[in-house]
Design an enzyme around this catalytic site. Structure first.
Site, PDB file in Angstrom:
ATOM      1  N   SER A 317      -4.218   4.982  -5.313  1.00 45.64           N
ATOM      2  CA  SER A 317      -4.807   4.676  -3.446  1.00 45.64           C
ATOM      3  C   SER A 317      -6.228   3.704  -3.703  1.00 45.64           C
ATOM      4  O   SER A 317      -6.284   3.281  -4.781  1.00 45.64           O
ATOM      5  CB  SER A 317      -4.870   5.653  -2.253  1.00 45.64           C
ATOM      6  N   LYS A 341      -0.580   2.895  -5.749  1.00 40.56           N
ATOM      7  CA  LYS A 341      -0.358   3.007  -4.286  1.00 40.56           C
ATOM      8  C   LYS A 341      -0.953   2.243  -4.031  1.00 40.56           C
ATOM      9  O   LYS A 341      -2.139   1.934  -3.702  1.00 40.56           O
ATOM     10  CB  LYS A 341       0.049   4.001  -3.407  1.00 40.56           C
ATOM     11  N   GLN A 345      -2.398   2.505   5.497  1.00 44.10           N
ATOM     12  CA  GLN A 345      -1.754   2.877   6.123  1.00 44.10           C
ATOM     13  C   GLN A 345      -3.059   3.268   7.216  1.00 44.10           C
ATOM     14  O   GLN A 345      -4.426   3.339   7.124  1.00 44.10           O
ATOM     15  CB  GLN A 345      -2.043   4.367   6.305  1.00 44.10           C
TER      16      GLN A 345
END
Length: 488
Positions: A317, A341, A345
């Site tokens: 991430s 990733k 979100q």
């Protein structure tokens, strides 16, 4: 206006739909962190929505009908809140996105504790991967790290109860608990045939996310900054410690994001703005329609010293945002391919302290590359020694590992003993005479009964010492390689 129960549920679902118009605020889950981020969440107030039946799509009336049918005809009493949450969770499950989920007020409180201060648990980032509850990365100095958990370990059960069918939030709720209590995880590790159990004592997990030191070698003073998570105060800690290193006159810098599962997007942005000059973006964002937006700093030029970045399979991430931007800027990336990733979100509040965590954007590298599922490949690949990837020794006093025995457990034990400097002559799983001698030498050095057999006590001590060696950073081949290559 007094609303009936069917209209209440429609208003809640309406809040979900309207909330999709909001912005986004993090690569992991994040709520609005204030004005520090260029990317914010828009809160949604549906208190004045009026008659929900007039505003929502016709298909949603099925939900209202189902709600009324259950309340009027089902043989047992059902809690209204549970029905509402079940409807929301059902819709989200159809997205088949492990990063999208419903968070009730208790789960939101737990997340906020993790981001803002400290929390109690085992200290590991957990996600759903291919249907399995999976350890993304244990946190530095956490009970999970001390117990030897590794990225990509699959959690099969918690305290003897299977987690099959549970979503990530439900599994995490079982794993977390009060400081001082134990939790038993059944783990399946890649490359190992049989699952094994790990008992972990929960503790308070402080959110201290930046550690730095100077490595002096071959006439060069190299600053090493480790970032373990991108939390609320990470950029402040990073900026302060980087300035201190620069004041001491470092010749180069290593940024270590190994085992860092990610965190807040605006923090990754803030850190990159200190390194990526304004003539190239440090990040691109793509929405569901394929529209892309570039983000750039106001920095005039790069740092005047060489830099490299350390990554591994536990870097995910926000860590990957930093790594790939530095890679495309021309710096070396050392280690293993990262997790992969590439989505963003946002937490969309529903007005009752609960939220929807939903994937709403892709993030792309400065050159427009989407790394989701692939990860960031290092420019210099470097593995650690084999003992870094060993598993806990599973033996009992009734069935110890003994001479002439052959198994994966023996091979794993041989790798550990070799890592501790005891010559086993082989690591293929056959308990040879040389292996027996190595076990006897270990037992003698540690004041154990010298039997040449690996029982619970001997196996546990071998495991403890190898974990301590890994955590000490001794024989860190990836860091050593990064320092070797930095000034080439």
């Amino acid at each position: 206006m007094k609303l009936n129960q069917s209209k209440i549920i429609l208003i809640l679902i309406g809040a979900l739909l309207i909330g999709l118009l909001g912005g986004y605020g993090g690569v992991k889950l994040a709520q609005n962190q204030g004005d520090s981020s260029s990317l914010e969440i828009t809160d949604t107030d549906t208190s004045g929505s009026g008659d929900a039946d007039d505003d929502l799509p016709a298909d949603l009336h099925k939900i209202s009908q189902t709600f009324d049918l259950i309340k009027s005809n089902y043989i047992e009493d059902v809690d209204d809140k549970e029905l509402v949450e079940g409807a929301i969770e059902g819709m989200l499950s159809k997205l088949e996105d492990p990063h999208t989920s419903y968070l009730d007020s208790e789960m939101m409180q737990q997340f906020n504790e993790q981001i803002e201060s400290s929390f109690e648990g085992i200290g590991a980032e957990v996600s759903e991967v291919d249907g399995y509850i999976t350890i993304i990365s244990p946190m530095k100095d956490s009970p999970a790290e001390k117990a030897g958990l590794r990225p990509n370990d699959q959690v099969l059960s918690v305290d003897g109860e299977s987690v099959e069918g549970l979503n990530v939030n439900e599994a995490v709720a079982k794993i977390r608990g009060e400081k001082g209590t134990d939790v038993v995880l059944e783990i399946q590790r890649s490359g190992v045939s049989d699952p094994f159990e790990v008992t972990i004592q929960r503790d308070t997990i402080p959110v201290e996310t930046v550690y730095s030191e100077i490595n002096s070698e071959d006439g060069k003073d190299t600053g090493v900054i480790q970032i373990t998570n991108f939390s609320e105060h990470t950029n402040e800690e990073f900026t302060e410690q980087l300035a201190d290193l620069e004041d001491q006159g470092i010749d180069g810098l290593v940024i270590d994001v190994r085992g860092n599962p990610g965190g807040l997007l605006d923090v990754a942005e803030d850190i990159l703005q200190q390194f990526v000059p304004k003539d190239m973006p440090y990040l691109q964002i793509e929405d569901s329609n394929g529209n892309k937006e570039e983000f750039a700093s106001d920095l005039d030029e790069e740092k005047g010293y060489p830099i490299s970045v350390l990554i591994d399979e536990g870097s995910a991430s926000a860590s990957e945002i930093v790594a790939v931007a530095m890679k495309e800027l021309g710096y070396d990336i050392v280690g293993d391919t990262s997790y992969g990733k590439g989505t963003v979100q946002q937490a969309i509040p529903l007005g009752d302290d609960s939220s929807i965590k939903m994937t709403t954007y892709k993030w792309l590298s400065p050159n427009g590359v989407w790394i989701d599922g692939d990860g960031v490949e290092p420019t210099i690949e470097q593995k650690q020694d084999d003992y870094y990837y060993s598993i806990p020794i599973q033996v009992t006093d009734d069935e110890p590992l003994t001479y002439d025995h052959t198994s994966e457990a023996v091979a794993n034990m041989q790798v550990m003993l070799s890592g501790l400097g005891y010559e086993t002559d082989r690591t293929d799983g056959y308990f040879s005479e040389e292996t027996e001698s190595a076990v006897e030498e270990f037992q003698k050095d540690n004041d154990l009964d010298v039997t040449g057999e690996v029982n619970e006590e001997t196996g546990g001590l071998i495991e403890t010492q190898i974990i301590e060696k890994i955590r000490s950073g001794e024989d860190d081949k990836q860091l050593e390689r990064s320092l070797e290559e930095l000034y080439q």
